[in-house]
Design a protein around this motif. Sequence first.
Motif, PDB file in Angstrom:
ATOM      1  N   LYS A 154      20.521 -11.372 -36.235  1.00 39.56           N
ATOM      2  CA  LYS A 154      20.076 -12.454 -37.116  1.00 39.56           C
ATOM      3  C   LYS A 154      21.162 -13.530 -37.250  1.00 39.56           C
ATOM      4  CE  LYS A 154      21.581  -9.719 -41.082  1.00 39.56           C
ATOM      5  NZ  LYS A 154      21.134  -8.929 -42.238  1.00 39.56           N
ATOM      6  N   TYR A 155      20.700 -14.740 -37.518  1.00 36.46           N
ATOM      7  CA  TYR A 155      21.625 -15.854 -37.696  1.00 36.46           C
ATOM      8  C   TYR A 155      22.087 -15.927 -39.146  1.00 36.46           C
ATOM      9  CZ  TYR A 155      23.482 -20.574 -38.087  1.00 36.46           C
ATOM     10  OH  TYR A 155      24.297 -21.646 -38.344  1.00 36.46           O
ATOM     11  N   GLU A 156      23.383 -16.097 -39.324  1.00 35.99           N
ATOM     12  CA  GLU A 156      23.943 -16.320 -40.656  1.00 35.99           C
ATOM     13  C   GLU A 156      25.225 -17.132 -40.515  1.00 35.99           C
ATOM     14  OE1 GLU A 156      24.088 -12.110 -41.700  1.00 35.99           O
ATOM     15  OE2 GLU A 156      26.262 -12.089 -41.313  1.00 35.99           O
ATOM     16  N   LYS A 157      25.513 -17.926 -41.512  1.00 34.87           N
ATOM     17  CA  LYS A 157      26.686 -18.806 -41.444  1.00 34.87           C
ATOM     18  C   LYS A 157      27.417 -18.796 -42.775  1.00 34.87           C
ATOM     19  CE  LYS A 157      28.211 -23.485 -40.238  1.00 34.87           C
ATOM     20  NZ  LYS A 157      29.227 -22.976 -39.293  1.00 34.87           N
ATOM     21  N   ALA A 158      28.701 -18.515 -42.716  1.00 38.91           N
ATOM     22  CA  ALA A 158      29.542 -18.546 -43.906  1.00 38.91           C
ATOM     23  C   ALA A 158      30.153 -19.930 -44.099  1.00 38.91           C
ATOM     24  CB  ALA A 158      30.647 -17.502 -43.786  1.00 38.91           C
ATOM     25  N   PHE A 159      30.452 -20.249 -45.329  1.00 37.25           N
ATOM     26  CA  PHE A 159      31.161 -21.479 -45.692  1.00 37.25           C
ATOM     27  C   PHE A 159      30.430 -22.735 -45.227  1.00 37.25           C
ATOM     28  CE2 PHE A 159      34.268 -18.064 -45.017  1.00 37.25           C
ATOM     29  CZ  PHE A 159      34.745 -17.938 -46.312  1.00 37.25           C
ATOM     30  N   HIS A 194      28.898  -5.533 -42.268  1.00 38.28           N
ATOM     31  CA  HIS A 194      28.686  -6.356 -43.458  1.00 38.28           C
ATOM     32  C   HIS A 194      29.381  -5.793 -44.691  1.00 38.28           C
ATOM     33  CE1 HIS A 194      25.244  -8.325 -41.238  1.00 38.28           C
ATOM     34  NE2 HIS A 194      25.912  -9.352 -41.734  1.00 38.28           N
ATOM     35  N   ILE A 195      30.055  -4.666 -44.536  1.00 37.63           N
ATOM     36  CA  ILE A 195      30.899  -4.198 -45.634  1.00 37.63           C
ATOM     37  C   ILE A 195      31.980  -5.229 -45.919  1.00 37.63           C
ATOM     38  CG2 ILE A 195      32.654  -2.485 -46.285  1.00 37.63           C
ATOM     39  CD1 ILE A 195      31.027  -0.404 -44.737  1.00 37.63           C
ATOM     40  N   MET A 196      32.536  -5.804 -44.847  1.00 38.31           N
ATOM     41  CA  MET A 196      33.699  -6.683 -45.021  1.00 38.31           C
ATOM     42  C   MET A 196      33.540  -8.092 -44.447  1.00 38.31           C
ATOM     43  SD  MET A 196      33.795  -4.619 -42.263  1.00 38.31           S
ATOM     44  CE  MET A 196      34.519  -3.115 -42.896  1.00 38.31           C
ATOM     45  N   ASN A 197      32.510  -8.348 -43.675  1.00 40.49           N
ATOM     46  CA  ASN A 197      32.381  -9.664 -43.034  1.00 40.49           C
ATOM     47  C   ASN A 197      30.965 -10.193 -43.090  1.00 40.49           C
ATOM     48  OD1 ASN A 197      34.899  -8.492 -41.146  1.00 40.49           O
ATOM     49  ND2 ASN A 197      35.010 -10.666 -41.603  1.00 40.49           N
ATOM     50  N   TYR A 198      30.855 -11.469 -42.719  1.00 43.24           N
ATOM     51  CA  TYR A 198      29.578 -12.182 -42.719  1.00 43.24           C
ATOM     52  C   TYR A 198      29.688 -13.297 -41.696  1.00 43.24           C
ATOM     53  CZ  TYR A 198      25.534 -14.778 -44.620  1.00 43.24           C
ATOM     54  OH  TYR A 198      24.323 -15.422 -44.789  1.00 43.24           O
ATOM     55  N   HIS A 244      37.391 -14.264 -47.203  1.00 46.90           N
ATOM     56  CA  HIS A 244      37.851 -13.949 -45.848  1.00 46.90           C
ATOM     57  C   HIS A 244      36.703 -13.529 -44.938  1.00 46.90           C
ATOM     58  CE1 HIS A 244      42.160 -13.994 -47.038  1.00 46.90           C
ATOM     59  NE2 HIS A 244      41.667 -13.618 -48.209  1.00 46.90           N
ATOM     60  N   ALA A 245      35.490 -13.877 -45.287  1.00 46.64           N
ATOM     61  CA  ALA A 245      34.304 -13.371 -44.577  1.00 46.64           C
ATOM     62  C   ALA A 245      34.294 -13.697 -43.089  1.00 46.64           C
ATOM     63  CB  ALA A 245      33.037 -13.921 -45.233  1.00 46.64           C
ATOM     64  N   ASP A 246      34.937 -14.779 -42.678  1.00 44.31           N
ATOM     65  CA  ASP A 246      34.973 -15.159 -41.257  1.00 44.31           C
ATOM     66  C   ASP A 246      36.191 -14.615 -40.527  1.00 44.31           C
ATOM     67  OD1 ASP A 246      32.616 -16.476 -40.737  1.00 44.31           O
ATOM     68  OD2 ASP A 246      33.391 -18.487 -41.138  1.00 44.31           O
ATOM     69  N   ASP A 247      37.020 -13.830 -41.217  1.00 45.88           N
ATOM     70  CA  ASP A 247      38.247 -13.339 -40.599  1.00 45.88           C
ATOM     71  C   ASP A 247      37.945 -12.259 -39.558  1.00 45.88           C
ATOM     72  OD1 ASP A 247      39.494 -15.078 -42.270  1.00 45.88           O
ATOM     73  OD2 ASP A 247      40.617 -13.597 -43.410  1.00 45.88           O
ATOM     74  N   ILE A 248      38.975 -11.843 -38.880  1.00 49.35           N
ATOM     75  CA  ILE A 248      38.869 -10.990 -37.694  1.00 49.35           C
ATOM     76  C   ILE A 248      38.531  -9.524 -37.999  1.00 49.35           C
ATOM     77  CG2 ILE A 248      41.292 -10.309 -37.699  1.00 49.35           C
ATOM     78  CD1 ILE A 248      41.338 -10.677 -34.681  1.00 49.35           C
ATOM     79  N   ASP A 249      38.533  -9.136 -39.273  1.00 47.77           N
ATOM     80  CA  ASP A 249      38.601  -7.721 -39.638  1.00 47.77           C
ATOM     81  C   ASP A 249      37.612  -6.811 -38.917  1.00 47.77           C
ATOM     82  OD1 ASP A 249      40.319  -7.695 -42.610  1.00 47.77           O
ATOM     83  OD2 ASP A 249      39.611  -9.569 -41.761  1.00 47.77           O
TER      84      ASP A 249
END
Length: 518
Positions: A399-404, A195-199, A162-167
């Motif tokens: 910084k740039y980062e991309k999930a999935f 970054h505890i819950m998302n990326y 769920h790293a891209d979710d709204i949380d």
Amino acid sequence: MKKKTFLAVGLAMMLCCFSSCNQQQAPANQTTVPKDFTISREVLMDKIKGGWAGQTIGCSYGGPTEFRYNGTMIQDYVTIPWPDGYIKWWYDTFPGLYDDVYMDLTFVEVFDRLGLDAPADSFAVAFANAGYTLWHANQAARYNILQGIMPPASGHWLNNPHADDIDYQIEADYAGLMSPGMPNAASAISDKIGHIMNYGDGWYGGVYVGAMYSLAFISDDIEFIVTEALKTIPEQSTYYQCMNDVIRWHKEFPNDWKRTWFECEKKWSQDIGCPDGVFVPLNIDAVINSAYIIIGLLYGEGDFYKTMDISTRCGQDSDCNPASAAGILGTMLGYSHIPEYWTKNLKEVEDINFAYTTISLNKTYQMSFDQAMQMIERNGGKIEGNDIVIACQQPVPVKYEKAFEGQYPTGKIAIDKNITDVGEVTFDGTSIVFKGYVKSPDQDYVAKAEMYIDGKLVETANLPASYVIRRNELFWKYQLPKGKHTVSFKWLNPIAGTSVMFGEALVYSDAPLQVAHR
């Protein structure tokens, strides 16, 4: 007596004028962040109160619509109520509605207890052990932390489907409210906690919201706030490109928010990460829901109700989005300028602690003010009696980062069996996510199960029966070699009356599925 009354009234008018004028005035059409900005203690507190109040009011207003309108706007004929006593009713009847707020307060409390340099692990442990129920990226992170996977790994997409979710987007308000005029300071806080819950895009949602709150202290120009805050986001990200499109569409269709909503749906409504949102109308991805926040802000034109209503009527997470929009606007306006029609309900609950906390709104206002004062001094500002001089920051991209990356959903496999009956699951692709749950009369029970892929043990997982500490998905594995794979499972500690139920599996490959029709 009349003379004394006249003098008292005159003095009160002078003091009121002094208080309202004791703030540097931002230009009507602002184009740059000033080098510094002077604000009085009273106005700073008023804006902080406005941010928290707006968030709470917006969440309450959109509450009955949350995820009831997925992939469709809420039409004008649908009435959204606001009866007397409404916020108190939510507090008493469904306090979980305010996860937007009490999640923030977990972090506010850690700052209050441990100071501005509190490490990420302190926030993670407080969050993971709190008594409230969580969902999506937050719940995946809670599970990870309780299993010893600490941030930032707890929010990374390889560990968190769920790293891209709204949380983090819905709980980043505190970062901007404690960083007035200092968007980069807010971003630094979000780097540690978000970054505890998302990326990736999920993290960017919180960075952007925090930056908008921060700039709302020093600008009365909504378009400037929305546009300038976007400079904190890397331009190559999907998140930036979507927000930039919304800003551009607003200029192209300035009187038609529904047209901008429609353009957004056409281009940006896909969700590839959240296992609950792929192949269905539900979309809890940060990108599309952030778009709804700024659609409300831009088309709301500074009107509190209009801003909140438009963000709500965009649909999907339609309590969280108006909460963010109303919180940002409430910061810009200040508590004292939110219409009494909306604050009347709020005042009934300002001394009541939010569920799962010992913190009320009135406590929150003061805690947030104290933290903002510390942040201002730490970042080069000055406190000169009643005047506070903020050393403003020009926004810079994080910084740039991309999930999935390279993950394309290609299909679902229906399983609907207990683990003992699953047998072998075969799929053709590069990644797979298994949805399911543990059902047991003993809520302290933790199933232990192994996943094998192509005959090799890939993971031994703890699967709690407790909903509060559950694993959101039973198993997943990304970035396998492309091709056909066979998955099987082994339950190591079965007990009577308990089941490990598999629902469906979501399959990915390295390219979109192409079907040729003749």
